[in-house]
Scaffold this motif. Sequence first.
Motif, short mmCIF file in Angstrom:
data_model
loop_
_atom_site.label_atom_id
_atom_site.label_comp_id
_atom_site.label_asym_id
_atom_site.label_seq_id
_atom_site.Cartn_x
_atom_site.Cartn_y
_atom_site.Cartn_z
N THR A 18 0.85 -1.18 0.00
CA THR A 18 0.00 0.00 0.00
C THR A 18 0.89 1.23 0.00
O THR A 18 2.12 1.12 0.10
CB THR A 18 -0.93 0.01 1.23
OG1 THR A 18 -1.85 1.10 1.13
CG2 THR A 18 -0.12 0.16 2.52
N THR A 19 0.28 2.40 -0.14
CA THR A 19 1.05 3.64 -0.13
C THR A 19 1.13 4.23 1.27
O THR A 19 0.31 3.92 2.14
CB THR A 19 0.43 4.68 -1.08
OG1 THR A 19 -0.96 4.84 -0.75
CG2 THR A 19 0.55 4.23 -2.53
N SER A 20 2.12 5.10 1.48
CA SER A 20 2.30 5.76 2.76
C SER A 20 2.38 7.27 2.55
O SER A 20 2.35 7.75 1.42
CB SER A 20 3.58 5.27 3.45
OG SER A 20 4.72 5.74 2.75
N ASP A 21 2.52 8.03 3.63
CA ASP A 21 2.59 9.47 3.53
C ASP A 21 3.99 9.97 3.18
O ASP A 21 4.24 11.16 3.11
CB ASP A 21 2.11 10.15 4.82
CG ASP A 21 2.94 9.73 6.03
OD1 ASP A 21 3.96 9.02 5.86
OD2 ASP A 21 2.58 10.13 7.15
N GLY A 22 4.93 9.06 2.98
CA GLY A 22 6.27 9.43 2.57
C GLY A 22 7.21 9.77 3.72
O GLY A 22 8.40 10.01 3.49
#
Length: 300
Positions: free
Chosen positions: A170-174
């Motif tokens: 999944t993606t994250s906030d970086g």
Amino acid sequence: MIRRKKPVSVLVTYPGRRWRRSRPKALRRIWRLPVLVFYLLLAFPLAAWTCARKSEPDAGSYRAFAWWSRRVLRILGIHLRVDGAIPKSPVLIAANHVSYLDILALATLVSGRFVAKKEMRAWPFFGIMGEWLGTLFIDRSDARASQRTMRQASEILTAGTSIVLFPEGTTSDGKGVGDFFAAPFETASGAAAPTIPVALRYEDVLRPGQPDSLCPFIGEDSLFGHLWRLAAAAPLTLRVEFLPALAPELGRRKLAATAQAAIADALQRMEQGASITYLHDPRRRPIRDAWAAWRHGHEG
């Protein structure tokens, strides 16, 4: 003989008025969106010519996608800054995941096939483009289907084509990196190929080391809503750091843990501004700069 120490690099921010560069501006959409639509439309005949007529993508397919990806990133004001050695031989690329833009960035640097979640197949434009480019869509809710996909990826890697995946799932906030799934790393072990961890961080050019808040594609974000927001954004820097290779003999669990730790360390170094000479303004204005320097020298 006294050996001279290498000078310590410093961070240099863009000159000029901060608000001009750091704030989103709706006026940017006036030119960005029409040009972006043009390149989206151009992608279909380009992909049909270089990909769709072939049973599998080849070097020409990857070059065409890399060319197109560079143009799209440039339209959106995203500048790549690459550190480390870009792999030339077939490897497994394991990167942290912030946005679908990660795919475009890595495609400009590495010729290979991506592993993506099956939901992406239903996305407008990106789904069909992914199929034409040989993307392996993985269904994480079906263990057997996931295993088949990973075996297929291992065969592709053995045959001489790099595989690019995002083990967080999944993606994250970086700002950091999530836990890595171990199963995808079976690809490297099965193919006896090295794993290259890659750290990705989107940064505001005025705040080196600090993650940008507009690029992450997370939560309830929609594709079109994210593109609309991004079209007004100020220029950004995407830091891409290729880290040292990991041997396949480590096994999938050790590979997952080691790659995750290496990327987390790299992101922390980026935040601390580790040894990097940062961005100079590419649009130099020598007359204005000379006038400003003269005026500053004669003030008071």
